[in-house]
Design an enzyme around this catalytic site. Structure first.
Site, short mmCIF file in Angstrom:
data_model
loop_
_atom_site.label_atom_id
_atom_site.label_comp_id
_atom_site.label_asym_id
_atom_site.label_seq_id
_atom_site.Cartn_x
_atom_site.Cartn_y
_atom_site.Cartn_z
N ASP A 1 -1.95 73.55 100.36
CA ASP A 1 -2.05 72.16 99.91
C ASP A 1 -3.39 71.88 99.25
O ASP A 1 -3.66 70.76 98.83
CB ASP A 1 -1.80 71.18 101.05
CG ASP A 1 -2.40 71.62 102.37
OD1 ASP A 1 -3.19 72.59 102.38
OD2 ASP A 1 -2.07 71.02 103.41
N HIS B 1 -2.67 71.99 113.48
CA HIS B 1 -3.06 70.70 114.06
C HIS B 1 -2.63 70.57 115.53
O HIS B 1 -3.07 69.64 116.21
CB HIS B 1 -2.46 69.54 113.28
CG HIS B 1 -2.97 69.41 111.87
ND1 HIS B 1 -4.32 69.35 111.58
CD2 HIS B 1 -2.31 69.33 110.69
CE1 HIS B 1 -4.46 69.24 110.26
NE2 HIS B 1 -3.26 69.23 109.70
N HIS C 1 -6.48 70.49 104.93
CA HIS C 1 -6.76 69.66 106.10
C HIS C 1 -7.46 70.50 107.18
O HIS C 1 -7.13 71.67 107.38
CB HIS C 1 -5.46 69.09 106.67
CG HIS C 1 -4.67 68.30 105.67
ND1 HIS C 1 -3.60 68.84 104.98
CD2 HIS C 1 -4.80 67.03 105.25
CE1 HIS C 1 -3.11 67.93 104.16
NE2 HIS C 1 -3.82 66.82 104.30
N ASP D 1 -6.45 75.78 104.56
CA ASP D 1 -5.64 74.59 104.34
C ASP D 1 -6.55 73.43 103.93
O ASP D 1 -7.71 73.36 104.34
CB ASP D 1 -4.91 74.25 105.64
CG ASP D 1 -3.81 73.22 105.48
OD1 ASP D 1 -2.64 73.60 105.42
OD2 ASP D 1 -4.13 72.01 105.44
#
Length: 297
Positions: free
Chosen positions: A239, A120, A158, A156
């Site tokens: 995740d 990120h 996200h 991931d």
């Protein structure tokens, strides 16, 4: 065949707080599982230097991380920093660069078990638990080594918004992200194509695991048609596993291994470097990492 897993001595020094999802216990669980796995060689790497991250981040931003970490502070409400945060981030980048050097030299595939994560982090700001975008730094380092067609696969849960922003003007680096939609950070629609080098695969939560497995694989085959990579980087977040507190996918450890096996079969001479991103149920995270590492071996 033994597999090298690179770690950073200071990665556990980042302490965002006992209630924060990205806590040192994540890495402790992973390291305990790796040390108990036959055929895994855990190697402590030297930390990176600030200059190693300048390919993706400005000096002003990196110096601000140093300053905020020294006095305590945050990059938004989800990314606090403290006395050990800068050293942890440099340790993570150093382990990732060591894994790249190992694979580039032809010594075998490699994995970096590190924290804090990186995908990120933007050129001028940390966010989403991330301070240095390790995988984007690796892509830049790989291009400098002559690996011109770099494929980044981000599984991931996200979207890797920072990675996309940092590589979207690099047409010979391709980025594939499968992620929960809509979900944090709100980016990653299929329409976001960069310079034609970004392939986003947004999916809803709660689908059968086979749907996620096949969607990502179809994305990989489409993105690499007529474009064989000469290096594969895995932004390996876990995740997306069933039961993770920050995601709603239904993946299991064997699903990550299946992607690695398919990649090795499709690109048998291409080095693969995995880099740990998210995953916030420590025992499940450890199982996902071990499954990936075994498949790399």
């Amino acid at each position: 065949m033994p597999i090298e897993v690179f770690i950073g001595a200071s990665c556990a020094r980042h302490e965002p707080g006992p209630a924060h999802p990205e806590r040192p216990a994540r890495l402790a669980a992973v390291l305990a599982a790796l040390h108990a796995t036959a055929g895994v060689h855990v190697v402590e790497a030297a930390p990176a230097a600030l200059e190693d991250a300048l390919s993706c981040h400005s000096r002003r931003y990196l110096e601000e991380v140093v300053a905020r970490a020294a006095r305590g502070g945050e990059f938004g409400p989800d990314t606090p920093v403290g006395p050990g945060s800068w050293e942890a981030a440099l340790s993570a980048t150093g382990a990732a660069l060591a894994a790249l050097a190992h694979a580039h030299a032809g010594a075998g595939h490699a994995f970096a078990a590190v924290r804090p994560p990186g995908h990120h982090a933007l050129a001028e700001s940390g966010m989403g638990f991330c301070l240095i975008n390790h995988v984007a730094v690796l892509a830049a380092a790989a291009r400098a080594l002559g690996r011109q067609r770099v494929l980044i696969i981000d599984w991931d849960v996200h979207h890797g918004n920072g990675t996309q922003a940092l590589i979207e003007a690099e047409p010979d680096t391709r980025f594939i992200s499968m992620h929960q939609w809509p979900w944090y950070p709100g980016t990653g629609s299929a329409a976001e194509r960069g310079s034609g080098n970004c392939f986003n695969l947004p999916l809803a939560a709660g689908l059968p695991s086979a749907r996620y497995v096949e969607t990502l694989w179809q994305g990989i085959t489409s993105a690499t048609a007529g474009w064989p990579p000469d290096l594969i980087l895995l932004s390996a977040g876990y995740d997306g596993m069933l039961g993770d507190p920050l995601g709603g996918f239904t993946l299991e450890p064997a699903d990550y291994a299946s992607w690695v096996v398919r990649l090795r079969e499709r690109f048998p001479s291409v080095p693969v470097v995995g880099l740990m991103e998210g995953g916030y149920a420590p025992v499940r995270l450890a199982a996902g990492v071990v499954a990936t590492v075994r498949a790399l071996a």
